[in-house]
Structure formats: C-alpha cells, structure tokens
Write a protein that holds these residues in place. Structure first.
Motif, mmCIF file in Angstrom:
data_model
loop_
_atom_site.group_PDB
_atom_site.id
_atom_site.type_symbol
_atom_site.label_atom_id
_atom_site.label_comp_id
_atom_site.label_asym_id
_atom_site.label_seq_id
_atom_site.Cartn_x
_atom_site.Cartn_y
_atom_site.Cartn_z
ATOM 1 N N PRO A 7 0.834 -1.210 0.000
ATOM 2 C CA PRO A 7 0.000 0.000 0.000
ATOM 3 C C PRO A 7 0.871 1.264 0.000
ATOM 4 O O PRO A 7 1.965 1.287 0.580
ATOM 5 C CB PRO A 7 -0.803 -0.121 1.293
ATOM 6 C CG PRO A 7 -0.843 -1.591 1.579
ATOM 7 C CD PRO A 7 0.481 -2.117 1.084
ATOM 8 N N GLU A 8 0.368 2.303 -0.652
ATOM 9 C CA GLU A 8 1.099 3.566 -0.814
ATOM 10 C C GLU A 8 1.600 4.122 0.523
ATOM 11 O O GLU A 8 2.749 4.538 0.635
ATOM 12 C CB GLU A 8 0.188 4.591 -1.501
ATOM 13 C CG GLU A 8 0.860 5.898 -1.841
ATOM 14 C CD GLU A 8 1.674 5.835 -3.116
ATOM 15 O OE1 GLU A 8 2.418 6.798 -3.356
ATOM 16 O OE2 GLU A 8 1.567 4.856 -3.871
ATOM 17 N N LYS A 9 0.756 4.126 1.547
ATOM 18 C CA LYS A 9 1.163 4.662 2.845
ATOM 19 C C LYS A 9 2.314 3.859 3.437
ATOM 20 O O LYS A 9 3.250 4.430 3.996
ATOM 21 C CB LYS A 9 0.001 4.704 3.825
ATOM 22 C CG LYS A 9 0.437 5.254 5.190
ATOM 23 C CD LYS A 9 -0.676 5.526 6.112
ATOM 24 C CE LYS A 9 -0.286 6.071 7.456
ATOM 25 N NZ LYS A 9 1.074 6.149 7.857
ATOM 26 N N LYS A 54 7.997 3.425 4.789
ATOM 27 C CA LYS A 54 9.239 2.665 4.656
ATOM 28 C C LYS A 54 10.367 3.542 4.141
ATOM 29 O O LYS A 54 11.476 3.563 4.692
ATOM 30 C CB LYS A 54 9.029 1.472 3.722
ATOM 31 C CG LYS A 54 10.280 0.634 3.470
ATOM 32 C CD LYS A 54 10.680 0.745 2.004
ATOM 33 C CE LYS A 54 11.821 -0.152 1.634
ATOM 34 N NZ LYS A 54 13.114 0.519 1.613
ATOM 35 N N VAL A 55 10.116 4.329 3.101
ATOM 36 C CA VAL A 55 11.152 5.192 2.525
ATOM 37 C C VAL A 55 11.527 6.291 3.528
ATOM 38 O O VAL A 55 12.705 6.611 3.703
ATOM 39 C CB VAL A 55 10.702 5.781 1.172
ATOM 40 C CG1 VAL A 55 11.728 6.764 0.634
ATOM 41 C CG2 VAL A 55 10.449 4.653 0.164
ATOM 42 N N CYS A 56 10.527 6.824 4.222
ATOM 43 C CA CYS A 56 10.800 7.840 5.251
ATOM 44 C C CYS A 56 11.676 7.249 6.356
ATOM 45 O O CYS A 56 12.642 7.881 6.796
ATOM 46 C CB CYS A 56 9.484 8.362 5.813
ATOM 47 S SG CYS A 56 9.682 9.727 6.967
ATOM 48 N N GLU A 57 11.358 6.038 6.802
ATOM 49 C CA GLU A 57 12.163 5.400 7.849
ATOM 50 C C GLU A 57 13.579 5.118 7.367
ATOM 51 O O GLU A 57 14.530 5.194 8.143
ATOM 52 C CB GLU A 57 11.492 4.129 8.361
ATOM 53 C CG GLU A 57 10.286 4.399 9.236
ATOM 54 C CD GLU A 57 10.550 5.396 10.359
ATOM 55 O OE1 GLU A 57 11.499 5.204 11.148
ATOM 56 O OE2 GLU A 57 9.801 6.385 10.445
ATOM 57 N N ASP A 58 13.735 4.806 6.084
ATOM 58 C CA ASP A 58 15.083 4.616 5.543
ATOM 59 C C ASP A 58 15.878 5.921 5.624
ATOM 60 O O ASP A 58 17.081 5.895 5.907
ATOM 61 C CB ASP A 58 15.032 4.121 4.096
ATOM 62 C CG ASP A 58 14.613 2.665 3.996
ATOM 63 O OD1 ASP A 58 14.637 1.956 5.022
ATOM 64 O OD2 ASP A 58 14.265 2.240 2.872
#
Length: 184
Positions: A144-146, A151-155
């Motif tokens: 899902p988009e969210k 995930k990318v933000c946490e990376d």
C-alpha cells in the motif's frame, strides 16, 4: 526577527546544547539553561515556557532551514546552481545542513528528546519522500502507498541516525548514496 531577540534565542539554544550534552534532556532544568546562558528568568519566559518549548523551537529552526528549498551559496556547501527538482542534490543539501548542526543534533539524538526530534524530522521529510515516490525515483514495491511512504521515510531516518551514531564519518554525498541504495 529583531537582532536582540535573535541574539537572545541563540544564547538560549547554545546553553541548551551545552546542558543537554552535560546532563541529558531528562535531568535538564530551565534553571540549568538560565545559568549556562546568562539570560534572566524573565527574558527566558518572554521567549519560552518550558525546556520542551526550547527543543521545539530548536527543531523548527533546524528543520525550516534544512528542508527549505533555498539553494544559495553557504559556508560549507554550494548547491546554488542546482535545481530544487534534482532530488539527489536536494537530499545531499539536506545532509549538509544536518551536518552543519552536528554537535546539537548529536546531543539531541543521544538524549531522551530523540523521539520527539525524529518525529519532527519525519513530518518535514515526508513531502520530499512523496515526491521521490510519485516521480518514481525510488523503487516501487507492491505494498500500500502509505506503507511505502513510511518505509522510505524510515530509511531516511535510519540513514541520519546511522550517520550521527558514527560521528558523521562519511560525507553527506555518501549518506545520500546509502539512502538511494536502500531504495532503488
């Protein structure tokens, strides 16, 4: 902002950083900040209500500058000829700004104020993450988009925390490369 107000706030910020390194956030008091800054109690309370307000102000100050799209020549780097739509340069620029605040951010990340600071960072970086995803500059995965955004933000957050936990040993460019390596 009036020069006197700016100078007073800088004194308080500097004292906050010193006390944070010395005592940690949990043990820090407004009185400690007053003693370290030389600012009177009434002056402090004209600007802030609590030490939490000081941290919030410091975070806002850092993030407004770090995540601004202003590309000007600065003391430690020059991205003035870059496009704000070149996300590789934009992320490198952000990492340079974080590095410019190395001592303060290192102290914050080593204190009990870490979670609040990282929460604010997530809020500021999310619009950039959303653009990276919509422009397909990071790997699309079948989730899902969210969840992908988170995930990318946490990376990004993991990259920052790793970097500061390792005394910012790598260059901002290298940290940007690590971030993209995790997401492409």
């Amino acid at each position: 902002m009036d020069k006197r107000v700016k100078k007073t706030r800088q004194q308080i910020y500097k004292a906050f950083a010193e006390v944070l390194k010395e005592k940690g956030y949990a043990k820090m008091t407004v009185e400690d900040i007053l003693q370290a800054s030389g600012v009177s109690r009434s002056t402090f309370y004209t600007h802030f209500k609590t030490k939490d307000d000081v941290l919030d102000s410091i975070s806002a100050n850092i993030f407004e500058h770090v995540f601004s799209h202003s590309l000007t020549v600065e003391e430690t780097h020059d991205f003035s000829k870059s496009s704000i739509f070149d996300y590789s340069h934009l992320l490198t620029h952000i990492f340079y700004h974080l590095h410019d605040e190395k001592d303060l951010i290192t102290a914050i990340l080593a204190s009990s104020s870490k979670n609040a600071f990282l929460h604010d960072m997530r809020l500021h970086v999310m619009p950039i993450i959303e653009r990276l995803i919509s422009d397909r500059l990071v790997k699309r995965i079948d989730v899902p988009e969210k969840l992908l955004k988170d995930k990318v933000c946490e990376d990004f957050i993991l990259s920052v925390v790793y970097w500061f936990e390792n005394s910012c040993a790598e260059s901002p460019e290298k940290i940007k490369d690590y971030f993209f390596a995790m997401n492409t």
